[in-house]
Write a protein that holds these residues in place. Structure first.
Motif, PDB file in Angstrom:
ATOM      1  N   UNK A 123     -18.271  20.657   4.399  1.00 53.97           N
ATOM      2  CA  UNK A 123     -18.876  20.892   5.732  1.00 53.97           C
ATOM      3  C   UNK A 123     -19.464  22.296   5.811  1.00 53.97           C
ATOM      4  N   UNK A 124     -18.702  23.253   5.315  1.00 58.93           N
ATOM      5  CA  UNK A 124     -19.193  24.642   5.352  1.00 58.93           C
ATOM      6  C   UNK A 124     -20.468  24.769   4.521  1.00 58.93           C
ATOM      7  N   UNK A 125     -20.454  24.196   3.318  1.00 59.17           N
ATOM      8  CA  UNK A 125     -21.626  24.303   2.445  1.00 59.17           C
ATOM      9  C   UNK A 125     -22.853  23.668   3.117  1.00 59.17           C
ATOM     10  N   UNK A 126     -22.647  22.518   3.739  1.00 54.31           N
ATOM     11  CA  UNK A 126     -23.772  21.851   4.415  1.00 54.31           C
ATOM     12  C   UNK A 126     -24.278  22.717   5.567  1.00 54.31           C
ATOM     13  N   UNK A 127     -23.360  23.328   6.309  1.00 56.60           N
ATOM     14  CA  UNK A 127     -23.761  24.169   7.452  1.00 56.60           C
ATOM     15  C   UNK A 127     -24.506  25.416   6.968  1.00 56.60           C
ATOM     16  N   UNK A 128     -24.063  25.965   5.858  1.00 56.25           N
ATOM     17  CA  UNK A 128     -24.738  27.139   5.292  1.00 56.25           C
ATOM     18  C   UNK A 128     -26.157  26.753   4.868  1.00 56.25           C
ATOM     19  N   UNK A 129     -26.259  25.637   4.171  1.00 53.92           N
ATOM     20  CA  UNK A 129     -27.579  25.195   3.700  1.00 53.92           C
ATOM     21  C   UNK A 129     -28.488  24.813   4.871  1.00 53.92           C
ATOM     22  N   UNK A 130     -27.904  24.250   5.910  1.00 52.70           N
ATOM     23  CA  UNK A 130     -28.719  23.851   7.071  1.00 52.70           C
ATOM     24  C   UNK A 130     -29.387  25.061   7.715  1.00 52.70           C
ATOM     25  N   UNK A 131     -28.806  26.224   7.523  1.00 52.38           N
ATOM     26  CA  UNK A 131     -29.414  27.454   8.070  1.00 52.38           C
ATOM     27  C   UNK A 131     -30.313  28.143   7.066  1.00 52.38           C
ATOM     28  N   UNK A 132     -30.528  27.491   5.953  1.00 50.87           N
ATOM     29  CA  UNK A 132     -31.406  28.090   4.946  1.00 50.87           C
ATOM     30  C   UNK A 132     -30.732  29.207   4.166  1.00 50.87           C
ATOM     31  N   UNK A 133     -29.404  29.260   4.237  1.00 44.56           N
ATOM     32  CA  UNK A 133     -28.656  30.286   3.496  1.00 44.56           C
ATOM     33  C   UNK A 133     -28.102  29.686   2.206  1.00 44.56           C
ATOM     34  N   UNK A 134     -27.691  30.548   1.301  1.00 42.62           N
ATOM     35  CA  UNK A 134     -27.097  30.130   0.033  1.00 42.62           C
ATOM     36  C   UNK A 134     -25.616  30.466   0.061  1.00 42.62           C
ATOM     37  N   UNK A 135     -24.845  29.791  -0.795  1.00 41.88           N
ATOM     38  CA  UNK A 135     -23.404  30.053  -0.860  1.00 41.88           C
ATOM     39  C   UNK A 135     -22.968  30.297  -2.299  1.00 41.88           C
ATOM     40  N   UNK A 136     -22.361  31.451  -2.534  1.00 36.00           N
ATOM     41  CA  UNK A 136     -21.808  31.780  -3.848  1.00 36.00           C
ATOM     42  C   UNK A 136     -20.286  31.764  -3.763  1.00 36.00           C
ATOM     43  N   UNK A 137     -19.649  31.225  -4.803  1.00 32.74           N
ATOM     44  CA  UNK A 137     -18.190  31.292  -4.878  1.00 32.74           C
ATOM     45  C   UNK A 137     -17.795  32.383  -5.856  1.00 32.74           C
ATOM     46  N   UNK A 138     -16.507  32.695  -5.848  1.00 34.48           N
ATOM     47  CA  UNK A 138     -15.962  33.732  -6.717  1.00 34.48           C
ATOM     48  C   UNK A 138     -15.279  33.019  -7.875  1.00 34.48           C
ATOM     49  N   UNK A 139     -15.755  33.256  -9.083  1.00 36.44           N
ATOM     50  CA  UNK A 139     -15.166  32.623 -10.260  1.00 36.44           C
ATOM     51  C   UNK A 139     -14.307  33.672 -10.955  1.00 36.44           C
ATOM     52  N   UNK A 140     -13.057  33.323 -11.245  1.00 33.57           N
ATOM     53  CA  UNK A 140     -12.101  34.305 -11.787  1.00 33.57           C
ATOM     54  C   UNK A 140     -11.699  33.883 -13.208  1.00 33.57           C
ATOM     55  N   UNK A 141     -12.530  34.217 -14.195  1.00 31.40           N
ATOM     56  CA  UNK A 141     -12.321  33.675 -15.543  1.00 31.40           C
ATOM     57  C   UNK A 141     -11.354  34.462 -16.418  1.00 31.40           C
ATOM     58  N   UNK A 142     -11.052  35.716 -16.082  1.00 25.00           N
ATOM     59  CA  UNK A 142     -10.247  36.526 -16.996  1.00 25.00           C
ATOM     60  C   UNK A 142      -8.778  36.098 -17.015  1.00 25.00           C
ATOM     61  N   UNK A 143      -8.324  35.629 -15.849  1.00 26.31           N
ATOM     62  CA  UNK A 143      -6.906  35.302 -15.733  1.00 26.31           C
ATOM     63  C   UNK A 143      -6.740  34.199 -14.704  1.00 26.31           C
ATOM     64  N   UNK A 144      -5.635  33.453 -14.839  1.00 22.98           N
ATOM     65  CA  UNK A 144      -5.289  32.484 -13.791  1.00 22.98           C
ATOM     66  C   UNK A 144      -4.024  32.998 -13.114  1.00 22.98           C
ATOM     67  N   UNK A 145      -3.487  32.195 -12.225  1.00 22.74           N
ATOM     68  CA  UNK A 145      -2.151  32.473 -11.694  1.00 22.74           C
ATOM     69  C   UNK A 145      -1.113  32.032 -12.715  1.00 22.74           C
ATOM     70  N   UNK A 146       0.062  32.664 -12.691  1.00 19.64           N
ATOM     71  CA  UNK A 146       1.145  32.164 -13.560  1.00 19.64           C
ATOM     72  C   UNK A 146       1.650  30.817 -13.050  1.00 19.64           C
ATOM     73  N   UNK A 147       1.215  30.420 -11.863  1.00 17.83           N
ATOM     74  CA  UNK A 147       1.598  29.104 -11.339  1.00 17.83           C
ATOM     75  C   UNK A 147       0.575  28.014 -11.707  1.00 17.83           C
ATOM     76  N   UNK A 148      -0.501  28.386 -12.366  1.00 13.90           N
ATOM     77  CA  UNK A 148      -1.465  27.358 -12.801  1.00 13.90           C
ATOM     78  C   UNK A 148      -0.758  26.422 -13.781  1.00 13.90           C
ATOM     79  N   UNK A 149      -0.960  25.096 -13.646  1.00 21.12           N
ATOM     80  CA  UNK A 149      -0.314  24.165 -14.593  1.00 21.12           C
ATOM     81  C   UNK A 149      -0.631  24.499 -16.049  1.00 21.12           C
ATOM     82  N   UNK A 150      -1.784  25.085 -16.310  1.00 20.93           N
ATOM     83  CA  UNK A 150      -2.092  25.460 -17.705  1.00 20.93           C
ATOM     84  C   UNK A 150      -1.104  26.502 -18.205  1.00 20.93           C
TER      85      UNK A 150
END
Ligand code: ISL
Length: 523
Positions: free
Chosen positions: A88-115
């Motif tokens: 819903x948020x992404x659609x609302x952002x796009x409906x206003x002609x805006x773009x949406x970037x997420x934060x990708x955290x590749x160096x480390x995960x949580x120690x609670x990640x199943x991996x």
């Protein structure tokens, strides 16, 4: 319109606005912001005049580092909402002609990640090698001298399997092993997941950290270290960061993004210019579109210093590399706290008139300054582990003040961090009504940046100026603008004439003079 104007992609012409989701708007009364809250406040973002939103992490997380410890790369933390709320948020952002970037955290995960849970379960687990495990050093201690960015050894002992694992940040944030092909594929799949859902790009966390030197040699001692700076800086991170192999990974991420068309990758990279510029890659093998440039955060607010910083940065860029500038984030001290409100207005004009994509941090458009955090309310793990250095990040993460209603309209309950002390007067609603407020200056600057192609896509040249003053020209086609910034609290004699388009001060600008704390854009 000329060709390069129409051809310039959105991430070159536009402005990025960073939202720290915990602190933007709470919609469910738990004192913590969420996705529905952001959706409800999109009017503010749209009327500000920015082009793209970057959200700090919204993924499931134990929140040891407030989301930079990801326990599932393809989900949404329940405190923020769920995938339906995200869509819903992404659609609302796009409906206003805006773009949406997420934060990708590749160096480390949580120690609670199943991996990681699998990885630490036994030495023979198929996921063991997805993280970085090493035997003790010859003395039985950690495998080498590496220090965590948050203080202490970067190695944590795991008694059950008799090895150490590496963590560049908290021990709750084990480093992933990007040399393992299966891990690499799984992480790229996570990026694909969000691209398929329609996100317009990623800001990539600590990208220059993701590969470590083979053999894990000790890092050299930093001869400039002194007890007033963080423990991390005792060593130079020569072998733990910025390895040549990491560039191939950045190129792989870029190829993935390019496969989706008009997407952008912003890399968080703290390095000197020559090494920083390499993260653009080459024209044939591009890496990130925008290696984040933090030099306005790192350098003194001084005209001579900034002139050199701008010139050196521009000179370091590869011919195809597009510049970018930042002066605030959820990690850095607030600009108005650093240099005061009058100069923060000049800084806003600098950021929004320099050549390159600007990134704004939520709340800086209100001129939020120092926010005292009482000791019992400190939440930042970096600050808690290294108290007394004044490196606390909570003061930049306080809730957005929306209006003068209880809890500033951010929440119906006490927020997770205190509000800025002046929230009753320094809030969005109050500044919306006040033509002299910082918010109006930001709106005016962003409007001008859109209307004036020299500002968005033009060339830039630094011009001579008296001490304490920074002057440069921006030009595109026949259009030429000059920007004059007085970085001091004294009037300065500056030879200018022409039509003032915008000043940081009220009242008429005076030809031949730059008033104290005045920034001026002249046609
Ligand atoms: O000074 C720094 C580098 O020279 C640091 O600011 C460092 O780059 C920063 O701490 C990295 O920040 C990012 O990764 C961290 C997280 O805590 C921060 O919030 C995030 O922005 C670990 O994921």
């Amino acid at each position: 319109m000329t060709n390069d104007e129409t051809d310039a992609p959105w991430w070159q012409r536009g402005t990025i606005y960073q939202i720290y989701p915990r602190s933007f708007q709470d919609s469910d009364g738990d004192g913590i912001g969420d996705l529905a809250g952001i959706e409800a406040r999109l009017d503010h973002v749209a009327t500000l005049g920015v082009d793209a939103i970057w959200l700090s992490p919204i993924f499931p997380s134990p929140m040891a580092d407030f989301g930079y410890d990801v326990a599932d790369y393809v989900g949404i933390a329940p405190m923020f909402g769920d995938l339906a709320a995200f869509d819903r948020l992404l659609a609302a952002v796009h409906a206003r002609g805006l773009k949406l970037l997420l934060d990708f955290v590749p160096n480390h995960s949580s120690d609670q990640h199943p991996w990681f849970q699998a990885s630490r379960s036994s030495r023979s687990d198929p996921r063991r090698d997805w993280y970085i495990w090493r035997d003790p050093g010859p003395d039985g201690g950690p495998p080498n001298n590496w220090i965590s960015d948050f203080g202490g050894s970067a190695w944590e002992w795991d008694a059950a399997t008799g090895q150490y694992y590496l963590h560049a940040f908290l021990k709750e944030q084990p480093d992933l092993n990007w040399r393992n092909p299966a891990l690499r594929a799984a992480m790229l799949d996570a990026m694909r997941f969000w691209f398929d859902r329609g996100v317009d790009g990623f800001r990539i966390d600590v990208l220059w950290h993701i590969v470590k030197a083979e053999g894990f040699p000790d890092n050299p001692v930093n001869p400039d270290w002194h007890p007033g700076i963080t423990e991390r800086d005792r060593l130079l991170q020569r072998h733990s960061t910025d390895q040549p192999e990491a560039h191939a990974i950045a190129a792989e991420m870029r190829a993935l993004a390019d496969g989706y068309g008009d997407r952008v990758l912003v890399g968080e990279i703290f390095l000197p210019n020559d090494r920083h510029a390499r993260w653009y890659g080459t024209p044939d093998t591009p890496e990130v579109h925008l290696p984040f440039n933090f030099q306005l955060v790192e350098n003194a607010w001084d005209a001579a210093v900034l002139r050199r910083v701008i010139a050196d940065y521009e000179a370091s860029l590869p011919a195809f590399g597009w510049p970018n500038w930042v002066f605030g984030s959820h990690d850095a001290p607030r600009i108005a706290a650093r240099i005061g409100e009058a100069q923060a207005r000049v800084a806003a004009m600098l950021l929004l008139t320099l050549r390159g994509t600007p990134t704004l941090y939520q709340g800086d458009e209100l001129g939020i300054g120092e926010v005292p955090i009482p000791p019992d309310r400190v939440r930042d793990p970096q600050d808690l582990r290294q108290p007394g250095l004044g490196i606390g990040r909570d003061r930049s993460r306080t809730p957005m003040p929306w209006d003068a209603s209880p809890f500033a309209g951010f929440s119906t309950t006490e927020p997770w961090l205190p509000l800025n002390p002046d929230w009753r007067t320094r809030n969005v609603a109050a500044q919306d009504r006040d033509p002299t407020a910082m918010l109006q200056l930001y709106r005016d600057l962003l409007r001008l940046r859109r209307a004036q192609s020299p500002l968005s896509v033009g060339t830039m040249s630094l011009l001579d100026a008296p001490d304490g003053v920074l002057v440069y020209a921006r030009a595109h086609g026949d259009a030429r603008l000059r920007i004059l910034l007085n970085l001091t609290a004294q009037d300065a004699i500056v030879d200018w004439h022409g039509t003032p388009l915008l000043s940081t001060l009220e009242g008429p600008s005076v030809p031949g003079l730059l008033r104290a704390n005045e920034g001026l854009i002249i046609a």
